[in-house]
Design a protein around this motif. Structure first.
Motif, short mmCIF file in Angstrom:
data_model
loop_
_atom_site.label_atom_id
_atom_site.label_comp_id
_atom_site.label_asym_id
_atom_site.label_seq_id
_atom_site.Cartn_x
_atom_site.Cartn_y
_atom_site.Cartn_z
N TRP A 1 0.82 -1.20 0.00
CA TRP A 1 0.00 0.00 0.00
C TRP A 1 0.86 1.26 0.00
O TRP A 1 1.91 1.30 0.66
CB TRP A 1 -0.88 0.04 1.25
CG TRP A 1 -1.78 -1.13 1.43
CD1 TRP A 1 -2.34 -1.92 0.47
CD2 TRP A 1 -2.26 -1.65 2.68
NE1 TRP A 1 -3.12 -2.89 1.03
CE2 TRP A 1 -3.09 -2.75 2.38
CE3 TRP A 1 -2.07 -1.29 4.01
CZ2 TRP A 1 -3.72 -3.49 3.37
CZ3 TRP A 1 -2.69 -2.02 5.00
CH2 TRP A 1 -3.52 -3.11 4.68
N PRO A 2 0.43 2.32 -0.69
CA PRO A 2 1.12 3.60 -0.59
C PRO A 2 1.16 4.07 0.87
O PRO A 2 0.23 3.82 1.63
CB PRO A 2 0.27 4.55 -1.44
CG PRO A 2 -0.49 3.65 -2.37
CD PRO A 2 -0.72 2.37 -1.62
N GLU A 3 2.25 4.72 1.24
CA GLU A 3 2.52 5.24 2.59
C GLU A 3 2.97 4.16 3.56
O GLU A 3 3.78 4.42 4.45
CB GLU A 3 1.31 5.96 3.19
CG GLU A 3 0.77 7.12 2.38
CD GLU A 3 -0.50 7.68 2.97
OE1 GLU A 3 -0.78 7.43 4.16
OE2 GLU A 3 -1.23 8.36 2.23
N PHE A 4 2.49 2.93 3.41
CA PHE A 4 2.86 1.86 4.34
C PHE A 4 4.09 1.10 3.83
O PHE A 4 4.98 0.79 4.62
CB PHE A 4 1.68 0.90 4.53
CG PHE A 4 0.52 1.54 5.24
CD1 PHE A 4 0.36 1.38 6.60
CD2 PHE A 4 -0.41 2.30 4.54
CE1 PHE A 4 -0.71 1.98 7.27
CE2 PHE A 4 -1.47 2.90 5.19
CZ PHE A 4 -1.63 2.75 6.55
N GLY A 5 4.11 0.79 2.55
CA GLY A 5 5.26 0.15 1.95
C GLY A 5 5.45 -1.30 2.39
O GLY A 5 4.63 -1.89 3.09
N GLN A 6 6.56 -1.87 1.95
CA GLN A 6 6.91 -3.23 2.38
C GLN A 6 7.27 -3.27 3.86
O GLN A 6 7.01 -4.25 4.54
CB GLN A 6 8.10 -3.75 1.55
CG GLN A 6 7.82 -3.89 0.07
CD GLN A 6 6.82 -4.98 -0.21
OE1 GLN A 6 6.45 -5.75 0.68
NE2 GLN A 6 6.34 -5.06 -1.43
N ALA A 7 7.91 -2.20 4.31
CA ALA A 7 8.27 -2.10 5.72
C ALA A 7 8.36 -0.62 6.09
O ALA A 7 8.91 0.17 5.33
CB ALA A 7 9.61 -2.78 5.99
#
Length: 454
Positions: free
Chosen positions: A118-124
């Motif tokens: 998700w945008p803003e959350f990312g992979q980490a």
């Protein structure tokens, strides 16, 4: 008055910042945490009243500690294509800034780090907040984090001061109210779900991949906006035996979870984790509840599912530990609408093992992915039909002394005019598509009852 106590703490911390401006070399550590006691404050209400982002909330399942945090002192973020080596290197660099156990990085990892998240959350994404309001048992404190290793210390101190100045008093949360539902969409649809369950339980596939955890996203398109913190507070009240946490990196998106499942808890070298798999409903009376619990304990399909999870976790921990012990028999873990089979697992870690080694080994668990891990993940990636993002990911905090992570099941992603709900079910030999679909409905019953009046 609570806000007068908070104002007093803010003024005290401002004075300490002024002292740092005059004598910045008087502190040897590269990270500094200023702390001031405050009177009791309702943390979720306080967090919902702030206008500084990120906004972060964490409460452990044991309810001993609770944290509301705003802003960012330090952090790291990977949007996509992140390798385990990259994450481990950044993780270690952040930890090396200070051995002070009061510093905590809060954040999470996506379920599948091979896909764009998700945008803003990312992979980490992990954040050392600028300001924390922390409750430990009955003790409340306001904490301010400052990076003395910043390239421009003057700017760092100015940003810390600005964050303090922007703190608002806690306003009461909006009273719970039902939302006007425009439409509901399930992905996969029931027809697709039926097909997927049939594929997973086919003898040829199931022999090589005995468990795949299939999930569903339920998209509720609504009129108006919902306050994620009000929803989390209501959810918290109805599922007190769960972890509660939330991450809001901008006004547009918020991810909240009321998850019963611990990924792990570490206190120095001692590790606690669990096998949580196998589900049934709660009864309408104590007698019916006990009948359902006994049936769950006697059900071969659910016992097998839980045993697979237990065996996998023990196998993954053995190379990292001097000792691993696990309950031989499951017990029943009760939530508001459902109950699960649960086995406790404890390990004594080897000296060189760190939190990222544990995250690599334990996540995704068989309770949210399947077995064998890679085969199950590949099936989910290719067939499920949507990207899970942080749903079924690992969310929590870490520092040099301790860490705690929960598995982000029973969760919701808030977007403008839409709420996305997530639920999954472990598919093994003998799973029935209709029964597993109903299990998804059961798992969402609590939050849907908060949001929508059907």
């Amino acid at each position: 008055m609570p806000f007068q106590s908070l104002l007093s703490a803010i003024e005290t911390l401002k004075g300490k910042i002024d002292s740092l401006k005059k004598q910045p070399s008087g502190v040897s550590d590269r990270l500094l945490q200023l702390s001031q006691d405050v009177d009791a404050i309702p943390l979720i209400s306080w967090l919902a009243s702030q206008q500084t982002y990120p906004r972060i909330y964490w409460q452990g399942r044991d309810k001993v500690e609770e944290v509301a945090a705003i802003g960012q002192c330090l952090g790291f973020y990977f949007e996509q294509d992140v390798s385990d080596q990259q994450l481990a290197a950044v993780y270690q660099r952040q930890r090396q800034l200070s051995d002070n156990p009061q510093f905590r990085y809060y954040g999470g990892l996506a379920f599948d780090r091979s896909l764009k998240s998700w945008p803003e959350f990312g992979q980490a994404r992990f954040v050392l907040p600028r300001v924390e309001l922390r409750r430990s048992a009955e003790h409340f404190s306001l904490k301010l984090n400052i990076n003395l290793d910043a390239a421009n210390l003057e700017n760092e101190l100015a940003e810390a001061l600005q964050c303090l100045q922007q703190i608002k008093p806690a306003r009461p949360l909006m009273p719970p109210h039902k939302l006007a539902l425009r439409s509901r969409h399930d992905l996969p649809t029931f027809e697709r779900w039926q097909s997927l369950v049939t594929q997973v339980t086919a003898p040829d596939f199931n022999q090589a991949t005995p468990k795949v955890v299939l999930s569903r996203i339920t998209q509720l398109d609504i009129h108006g906006q919902a306050d994620p913190w009000m929803v989390l507070a209501c959810w918290q009240g109805r599922n007190p035996n769960s972890f509660q946490f939330g991450f809001q990196f901008s006004p547009e998106h918020a991810f909240i979870s009321c998850s019963p499942e611990r990924l792990f808890r570490r206190r120095q070298r001692e590790l606690f984790t669990e096998a949580l798999a196998g589900t049934t409903l709660r009864g309408l009376s104590d007698e019916e509840d006990e009948v359902l619990a006994r049936a769950l304990l006697d059900d071969d399909k659910n016992k097998y599912e839980n045993q697979l999870v237990r065996e996998h976790i023990v196998d993954m921990l053995n190379p990292l530990s001097h000792y691993v012990g696990a309950d031989e028999l499951p017990r029943v873990f009760k939530l508001t609408h459902i109950q699960h089979l649960h086995r406790a697992i404890r390990a004594e870690l080897k000296g060189e093992i760190n939190d990222f080694d544990l995250l690599q080994a334990l996540h995704p668990t068989p309770a949210v992915g399947g077995l064998p891990r890679q085969a199950a993940m590949s099936f989910i990636r290719d067939q499920e039909g949507y990207h899970r993002g942080w749903y079924a990911g690992a969310c929590g905090y870490f520092n040099s002394l301790e860490s705690e992570f929960a598995v982000a099941i029973r969760s919701a992603l808030f977007e403008p005019n839409r709420i996305n709900l997530f639920a999954g079910a472990g598919i093994v030999a003998g799973s029935d598509p209709h029964a597993e679909w109903q299990e998804l409905e059961n798992k969402l019953a609590t939050i849907i009852s908060i949001l929508i009046d059907f």
